[in-house]
Design a protein around this motif. Structure first.
Motif, short mmCIF file in Angstrom:
data_model
loop_
_atom_site.label_atom_id
_atom_site.label_comp_id
_atom_site.label_asym_id
_atom_site.label_seq_id
_atom_site.Cartn_x
_atom_site.Cartn_y
_atom_site.Cartn_z
N UNK A 296 0.85 -1.20 0.00
CA UNK A 296 0.00 0.00 0.00
C UNK A 296 0.88 1.26 0.00
N UNK A 297 1.89 1.24 0.87
CA UNK A 297 2.76 2.42 0.93
C UNK A 297 3.55 2.56 -0.37
N UNK A 298 3.91 1.44 -0.98
CA UNK A 298 4.62 1.53 -2.25
C UNK A 298 3.79 2.33 -3.27
N UNK A 299 2.48 2.03 -3.34
CA UNK A 299 1.64 2.75 -4.30
C UNK A 299 1.60 4.24 -3.97
N UNK A 300 1.43 4.52 -2.69
CA UNK A 300 1.31 5.93 -2.28
C UNK A 300 2.61 6.69 -2.55
N UNK A 301 3.75 6.05 -2.28
CA UNK A 301 5.03 6.71 -2.53
C UNK A 301 5.30 6.83 -4.03
N UNK A 302 4.75 5.88 -4.79
CA UNK A 302 4.94 5.92 -6.25
C UNK A 302 4.40 7.20 -6.86
N UNK A 303 3.43 7.81 -6.20
CA UNK A 303 2.82 9.02 -6.76
C UNK A 303 3.74 10.24 -6.62
N UNK A 304 4.83 10.12 -5.85
CA UNK A 304 5.78 11.24 -5.77
C UNK A 304 7.16 10.84 -6.30
N UNK A 305 7.24 9.65 -6.91
CA UNK A 305 8.55 9.17 -7.40
C UNK A 305 8.71 9.50 -8.88
N UNK A 306 9.75 10.25 -9.25
CA UNK A 306 9.93 10.55 -10.68
C UNK A 306 10.34 9.30 -11.47
N UNK A 307 9.68 9.09 -12.60
CA UNK A 307 9.97 7.92 -13.43
C UNK A 307 11.44 7.90 -13.87
N UNK A 308 11.95 9.10 -14.20
CA UNK A 308 13.35 9.18 -14.67
C UNK A 308 14.34 8.64 -13.65
N UNK B 222 19.10 3.56 -1.62
CA UNK B 222 18.84 4.27 -0.37
C UNK B 222 18.77 5.78 -0.63
N UNK B 223 19.62 6.25 -1.52
CA UNK B 223 19.58 7.68 -1.86
C UNK B 223 18.21 8.02 -2.46
N UNK B 224 17.67 7.12 -3.28
CA UNK B 224 16.34 7.35 -3.85
C UNK B 224 15.28 7.35 -2.74
N UNK B 225 15.43 6.46 -1.76
CA UNK B 225 14.48 6.45 -0.63
C UNK B 225 14.49 7.81 0.07
N UNK B 226 15.67 8.37 0.25
CA UNK B 226 15.78 9.68 0.90
C UNK B 226 15.08 10.74 0.05
N UNK B 227 15.28 10.66 -1.25
CA UNK B 227 14.64 11.61 -2.18
C UNK B 227 13.11 11.49 -2.12
N UNK B 228 12.63 10.24 -2.09
CA UNK B 228 11.17 10.01 -2.02
C UNK B 228 10.62 10.57 -0.70
N UNK B 229 11.35 10.32 0.40
CA UNK B 229 10.90 10.83 1.71
C UNK B 229 10.85 12.36 1.67
N UNK B 230 11.88 12.99 1.10
CA UNK B 230 11.92 14.47 1.02
C UNK B 230 10.73 14.99 0.23
N UNK B 231 10.49 14.38 -0.94
CA UNK B 231 9.40 14.85 -1.80
C UNK B 231 8.03 14.68 -1.12
#
Ligand code: SF4
Length: 315
Positions: free
Chosen positions: A75-87, A138-147
């Motif tokens: 569930x959280x994966x889907x919700x975080x996916x909405x702020x994750x840049x595809x690039x 992990x760097x991407x996780x940090x970016x997702x958390x920030x966004x």
């Protein structure tokens, strides 16, 4: 599990047990992003649990569970996916490596790092013991958390890598690539002494040493590196000199390594045998871990849902 997992990761996690409130999950949802046999999956999960427990991951001092038993991960994966840049996902080195020669690439392989981010952020993880090859994720996780925090308000800490004292890359039997099942170069953690001897016999040594009376260079030899983990420092010093002076052949050197491997890992094998005979006990441990993980996961999801304007979680 193979000894690369043990030396590079699990042994370090055991050392962290007293200092952290740790969550360790067996990532079966990640495992299904590549070809696999559904009939084997449950047994593979149980075998891994046995390996982790036998290696000393004490369920009384951490939370050990199976990822798919906590539905809040997806569930959280889907919700975080909405702020994750595809690039960002397309730039991940592991995605590029795994998809390069593939005939077709499934979306799970691309979105795998978002699920990894969910695995960490669901428990508001602050430190993640990662190897070098997971730093980019992990760097991407940090970016997702920030966004996500910037858009919906501060909830997630930005997790930091936990640098492990013994977290070095362990090379496989080929002496060239990281020990990994996909490379077919592993030494199984629970192998019996006979199997250890036959596997170590195949290990690549100093390629310049052709005959027994050629002096060798132990510092380019992975057998010598493995002696560093399983043999005493006195024996390692002895082998170093004997190798450099052609006083020992590679066959004898490998036999000594296999003997030491068998002896060092004997208590792990013994614990694993006891656990494998009691699969119900292992299932109970995992079920208790699930209950404990879910109690945290539900709280996080409730907060996330509320911040994102969604209805409150039905679970
Ligand atoms: Fe490697 Fe041992 Fe052979 Fe030296 S003697 S090259 S350390 S296997």
């Amino acid at each position: 599990m193979h000894i690369g997992n043990y030396l590079g990761a699990v042994r370090n996690w055991v050392d962290l047990l007293d200092d952290y409130d740790g969550f360790y999950c067996i990532v079966d949802l990640h495992a299904i992003t590549v070809q696999y046999d559904p009939r084997d999956l449950e047994q593979r999960v149980l075998d891994l649990a046995v390996g982790l427990l036998a290696s000393g991951l004490d369920p009384e001092r951490c939370t050990l569970f199976v990822q798919s038993s906590v539905p809040e991960h997806t569930e959280l994966q889907w919700l975080l996916g909405t702020v994750t840049p595809l690039g960002e996902l397309q730039r991940m080195t592991q995605f590029k490596d795994k998809s390069r020669d593939a005939e077709s690439v499934n979306a799970g392989l691309l979105t795998y790092p978002v699920l990894q981010a969910a695995d960490i952020l669901l428990y508001l993880g602050e430190r993640v013991p990662v190897g070098e090859d997971q730093r980019q994720h992990l760097e991407l996780t940090r970016e997702i958390a920030r966004r996500w925090n910037a858009r919906f308000g501060q909830v997630f800490p930005e997790p930091q890598p936990l640098i492990l004292p013994h977290g070095k890359r362990i090379l496989g039997l080929d002496g060239a690539t990281k020990m990994s099942k996909s490379q077919g170069n592993t030494i199984p953690l629970l192998a019996e002494p006979d199997e250890l001897h036959s596997l170590v016999r195949t290990a690549v040594t100093d390629p310049a040493r052709v005959r027994k009376d050629d002096p060798g260079n132990p510092h380019v030899c992975n057998v010598f590196a493995l002696h560093g983990h399983f043999s005493s420092s006195a024996e390692r010093d002895d082998i170093e000199i004997l190798c450099q002076t052609a006083g020992i052949g590679c066959v004898d050197c490998k036999n000594r390594l296999a003997d030491n491997l068998a002896e060092t890992l004997a208590p792990v094998r013994e614990r694993a045998r006891e656990l494998a005979d009691r699969p119900e006990r292992v299932r109970q441990i995992l079920a208790a871990g699930t209950a404990s993980a879910r109690s945290v996961a539900r709280e996080t999801i409730a907060e996330v849902r509320q911040r994102m304007g969604l209805s409150t979680s039905p679970s």
